[in-house]
Design a protein around this motif. Structure first.
Motif, PDB file in Angstrom:
ATOM      1  N   LEU A 189     -29.157  -5.993 -42.406  1.00  0.00           N
ATOM      2  CA  LEU A 189     -28.760  -6.851 -41.297  1.00  0.00           C
ATOM      3  C   LEU A 189     -27.854  -6.095 -40.327  1.00  0.00           C
ATOM      4  CD1 LEU A 189     -28.919  -9.672 -40.088  1.00  0.00           C
ATOM      5  CD2 LEU A 189     -26.927 -10.315 -41.473  1.00  0.00           C
ATOM      6  N   PHE A 190     -26.951  -5.283 -40.878  1.00  0.00           N
ATOM      7  CA  PHE A 190     -26.075  -4.465 -40.044  1.00  0.00           C
ATOM      8  C   PHE A 190     -26.898  -3.477 -39.220  1.00  0.00           C
ATOM      9  CE2 PHE A 190     -23.702  -0.519 -39.422  1.00  0.00           C
ATOM     10  CZ  PHE A 190     -22.594  -0.984 -38.723  1.00  0.00           C
ATOM     11  N   ASN A 191     -27.916  -2.873 -39.831  1.00  0.00           N
ATOM     12  CA  ASN A 191     -28.770  -1.925 -39.110  1.00  0.00           C
ATOM     13  C   ASN A 191     -29.515  -2.604 -37.969  1.00  0.00           C
ATOM     14  OD1 ASN A 191     -28.105   0.290 -40.672  1.00  0.00           O
ATOM     15  ND2 ASN A 191     -29.791  -0.005 -42.109  1.00  0.00           N
ATOM     16  N   LEU A 192     -29.978  -3.826 -38.202  1.00  0.00           N
ATOM     17  CA  LEU A 192     -30.693  -4.560 -37.166  1.00  0.00           C
ATOM     18  C   LEU A 192     -29.785  -4.813 -35.963  1.00  0.00           C
ATOM     19  CD1 LEU A 192     -33.261  -6.075 -36.285  1.00  0.00           C
ATOM     20  CD2 LEU A 192     -32.299  -8.127 -37.378  1.00  0.00           C
ATOM     21  N   ILE A 193     -28.565  -5.242 -36.240  1.00  0.00           N
ATOM     22  CA  ILE A 193     -27.608  -5.491 -35.161  1.00  0.00           C
ATOM     23  C   ILE A 193     -27.291  -4.187 -34.423  1.00  0.00           C
ATOM     24  CG2 ILE A 193     -25.244  -6.218 -34.633  1.00  0.00           C
ATOM     25  CD1 ILE A 193     -25.455  -8.133 -37.038  1.00  0.00           C
ATOM     26  N   ALA A 194     -27.126  -3.110 -35.189  1.00  0.00           N
ATOM     27  CA  ALA A 194     -26.826  -1.815 -34.582  1.00  0.00           C
ATOM     28  C   ALA A 194     -27.976  -1.343 -33.700  1.00  0.00           C
ATOM     29  CB  ALA A 194     -26.553  -0.782 -35.679  1.00  0.00           C
ATOM     30  N   TYR A 195     -29.202  -1.623 -34.133  1.00  0.00           N
ATOM     31  CA  TYR A 195     -30.364  -1.209 -33.341  1.00  0.00           C
ATOM     32  C   TYR A 195     -30.364  -1.906 -31.985  1.00  0.00           C
ATOM     33  CZ  TYR A 195     -35.133   0.128 -32.174  1.00  0.00           C
ATOM     34  OH  TYR A 195     -36.232   0.668 -31.551  1.00  0.00           O
ATOM     35  N   TYR A 196     -30.131  -3.221 -31.984  1.00  0.00           N
ATOM     36  CA  TYR A 196     -30.093  -3.955 -30.722  1.00  0.00           C
ATOM     37  C   TYR A 196     -28.954  -3.468 -29.837  1.00  0.00           C
ATOM     38  CZ  TYR A 196     -33.636  -7.368 -32.031  1.00  0.00           C
ATOM     39  OH  TYR A 196     -34.821  -7.972 -32.359  1.00  0.00           O
ATOM     40  N   PHE A 197     -27.827  -3.159 -30.446  1.00  0.00           N
ATOM     41  CA  PHE A 197     -26.670  -2.681 -29.684  1.00  0.00           C
ATOM     42  C   PHE A 197     -26.987  -1.346 -29.002  1.00  0.00           C
ATOM     43  CE2 PHE A 197     -22.830   0.005 -29.592  1.00  0.00           C
ATOM     44  CZ  PHE A 197     -22.052  -0.736 -28.723  1.00  0.00           C
ATOM     45  N   TYR A 198     -27.540  -0.409 -29.771  1.00  0.00           N
ATOM     46  CA  TYR A 198     -27.839   0.903 -29.207  1.00  0.00           C
ATOM     47  C   TYR A 198     -29.041   0.857 -28.265  1.00  0.00           C
ATOM     48  CZ  TYR A 198     -24.366   3.382 -31.957  1.00  0.00           C
ATOM     49  OH  TYR A 198     -23.176   3.834 -32.468  1.00  0.00           O
ATOM     50  N   LEU A 199     -29.978  -0.070 -28.506  1.00  0.00           N
ATOM     51  CA  LEU A 199     -31.094  -0.226 -27.580  1.00  0.00           C
ATOM     52  C   LEU A 199     -30.577  -0.669 -26.215  1.00  0.00           C
ATOM     53  CD1 LEU A 199     -34.153  -0.325 -27.052  1.00  0.00           C
ATOM     54  CD2 LEU A 199     -34.116  -2.705 -27.819  1.00  0.00           C
ATOM     55  N   HIS A 200     -29.649  -1.607 -26.227  1.00  0.00           N
ATOM     56  CA  HIS A 200     -29.016  -2.079 -24.995  1.00  0.00           C
ATOM     57  C   HIS A 200     -28.372  -0.917 -24.244  1.00  0.00           C
ATOM     58  CE1 HIS A 200     -26.548  -4.763 -22.464  1.00  0.00           C
ATOM     59  NE2 HIS A 200     -25.561  -3.936 -22.731  1.00  0.00           N
ATOM     60  N   ARG A 201     -27.584  -0.130 -24.927  1.00  0.00           N
ATOM     61  CA  ARG A 201     -26.907   1.000 -24.298  1.00  0.00           C
ATOM     62  C   ARG A 201     -27.898   2.063 -23.830  1.00  0.00           C
ATOM     63  NH1 ARG A 201     -22.048   3.376 -27.712  1.00  0.00           N
ATOM     64  NH2 ARG A 201     -22.059   4.674 -25.838  1.00  0.00           N
ATOM     65  N   PHE A 202     -28.889   2.342 -24.649  1.00  0.00           N
ATOM     66  CA  PHE A 202     -29.876   3.378 -24.342  1.00  0.00           C
ATOM     67  C   PHE A 202     -30.639   3.060 -23.064  1.00  0.00           C
ATOM     68  CE2 PHE A 202     -34.334   4.762 -24.802  1.00  0.00           C
ATOM     69  CZ  PHE A 202     -34.156   6.128 -24.816  1.00  0.00           C
ATOM     70  N   LEU A 203     -31.152   1.826 -22.957  1.00  0.00           N
ATOM     71  CA  LEU A 203     -31.949   1.460 -21.800  1.00  0.00           C
ATOM     72  C   LEU A 203     -31.116   1.399 -20.526  1.00  0.00           C
ATOM     73  CD1 LEU A 203     -34.271  -1.250 -23.376  1.00  0.00           C
ATOM     74  CD2 LEU A 203     -34.754   1.168 -22.967  1.00  0.00           C
ATOM     75  N   ARG A 204     -29.863   0.960 -20.650  1.00  0.00           N
ATOM     76  CA  ARG A 204     -28.977   0.950 -19.487  1.00  0.00           C
ATOM     77  C   ARG A 204     -28.725   2.373 -18.986  1.00  0.00           C
ATOM     78  NH1 ARG A 204     -25.437  -3.226 -18.338  1.00  0.00           N
ATOM     79  NH2 ARG A 204     -23.697  -1.767 -18.188  1.00  0.00           N
ATOM     80  N   LYS A 205     -28.516   3.307 -19.896  1.00  0.00           N
ATOM     81  CA  LYS A 205     -28.299   4.700 -19.501  1.00  0.00           C
ATOM     82  C   LYS A 205     -29.526   5.274 -18.807  1.00  0.00           C
ATOM     83  CE  LYS A 205     -24.872   6.002 -23.014  1.00  0.00           C
ATOM     84  NZ  LYS A 205     -24.618   6.865 -24.203  1.00  0.00           N
ATOM     85  N   ARG A 206     -30.711   4.870 -19.275  1.00  0.00           N
ATOM     86  CA  ARG A 206     -31.930   5.376 -18.652  1.00  0.00           C
ATOM     87  C   ARG A 206     -32.067   4.851 -17.216  1.00  0.00           C
ATOM     88  NH1 ARG A 206     -33.524   9.576 -21.709  1.00  0.00           N
ATOM     89  NH2 ARG A 206     -35.527   9.503 -20.626  1.00  0.00           N
ATOM     90  N   GLU A 207     -31.588   3.637 -16.960  1.00  0.00           N
ATOM     91  CA  GLU A 207     -31.609   3.115 -15.593  1.00  0.00           C
ATOM     92  C   GLU A 207     -30.700   3.941 -14.690  1.00  0.00           C
ATOM     93  OE1 GLU A 207     -33.557   0.865 -14.319  1.00  0.00           O
ATOM     94  OE2 GLU A 207     -34.498   0.482 -16.263  1.00  0.00           O
TER      95      GLU A 207
END
Length: 263
Positions: free
Chosen positions: A160-178
């Motif tokens: 469950l912690f990994n799932l939350i971490a994935y969404y958190f880093y996905l959010h940051r990753f995609l924002r950086k790509r913008e």
């Protein structure tokens, strides 16, 4: 980081569930590859999208050709979508501009928006984005399997912690790509400041729509677009920085370029 989190979840499923975990992990991987390949073969419906040629809009075609050359990528295929919503997006080596964009922005601003999409193509985002977004569904399947079938409380908590971490880093990753796409746009656009002006115009347009409660899909990053307006399966987190964030950053970069040129 995203891929390490995903790999850890795969290993956790295999260790926790044994052969069942291995089968589920292989199913997830095969599913991701399948979805990814399908996304690369998507075709636009001809009744809503028209391919742009030089004869249609010489200024737009030539402008995108020049910017693509500066970015070092092949000439993108340009599509015009029959939609009143002013927005733009890219896939593979193609750029889509909606008809509504031409009602809101001038030529320089439209080219600046196209430059941002060229930035996505240049940075490989049209390949990375679908895989990263589909990964969230694989993470969800693995988490459900570990929680439902696993016997270890610690493994359940970790999944469950990994799932939350994935969404958190996905959010940051995609924002950086913008932001990275904006950086490319500022380097290749013929009028770099036009991107700032375009974002301000789009923000103003959206404010009017929201104030009048018009039930139209919006170009605002934080709000989800209608299903038929989405090209890829959407993520559950915001993938774009706010207009204000992007505008402030663009102003800072352009000012820095001007100071450098003066010196």
């Amino acid at each position: 980081m995203l891929y390490w989190i995903f790999l850890f979840q795969l290993m956790l499923a295999i260790i926790t569930l044994g052969r069942v975990g291995l089968v589920i992990s292989l199913f997830v991987l095969v599913g991701l590859v399948f979805l990814y390949r399908v996304s690369l073969k998507l075709k636009l419906p001809k009744n809503r999208f028209s391919k742009l040629t030089w004869e249609d809009m010489p200024w737009l075609y030539d402008g995108i050709a020049r910017m693509a050359n500066r970015a070092g990528i092949p000439m993108p295929t340009i599509y015009i979508e029959d939609s009143p919503v002013p927005t733009a997006y890219s896939f593979k080596n193609s750029i889509v501009l909606t008809a509504g964009l031409f009602e809101v922005l001038n030529e320089e601003e439209i080219l600046a928006v196209a430059a941002h999409e060229i930035g996505h193509i240049k940075n490989g985002d049209t390949l990375i984005f679908p895989l990263s977004k589909y990964g969230q569904y694989g993470m969800g399947i693995l988490t459900i399997a570990i929680i439902a079938l696993g016997e270890s409380p610690m493994a359940r908590i970790l999944s469950l912690f990994n799932l939350i971490a994935y969404y958190f880093y996905l959010h940051r990753f995609l924002r950086k790509r913008e932001f990275r796409a904006d950086n490319v746009a500022l380097r290749i656009a013929e009028v770099p400041y036009a991107l700032k002006n375009a974002l301000e115009e789009l923000k103003y347009y959206e404010t009017i729509l929201r104030s009048n409660d018009i039930p139209l899909p919006t170009i605002q990053p934080q709000l989800e677009r209608k299903k038929e307006e989405r090209f890829y399966i959407t993520t559950l987190v915001s993938t774009h920085p706010s207009y204000d964030e992007r505008i402030a950053r663009i102003m800072a970069i352009v000012d820095m370029y001007r100071i450098y040129e003066l010196n």
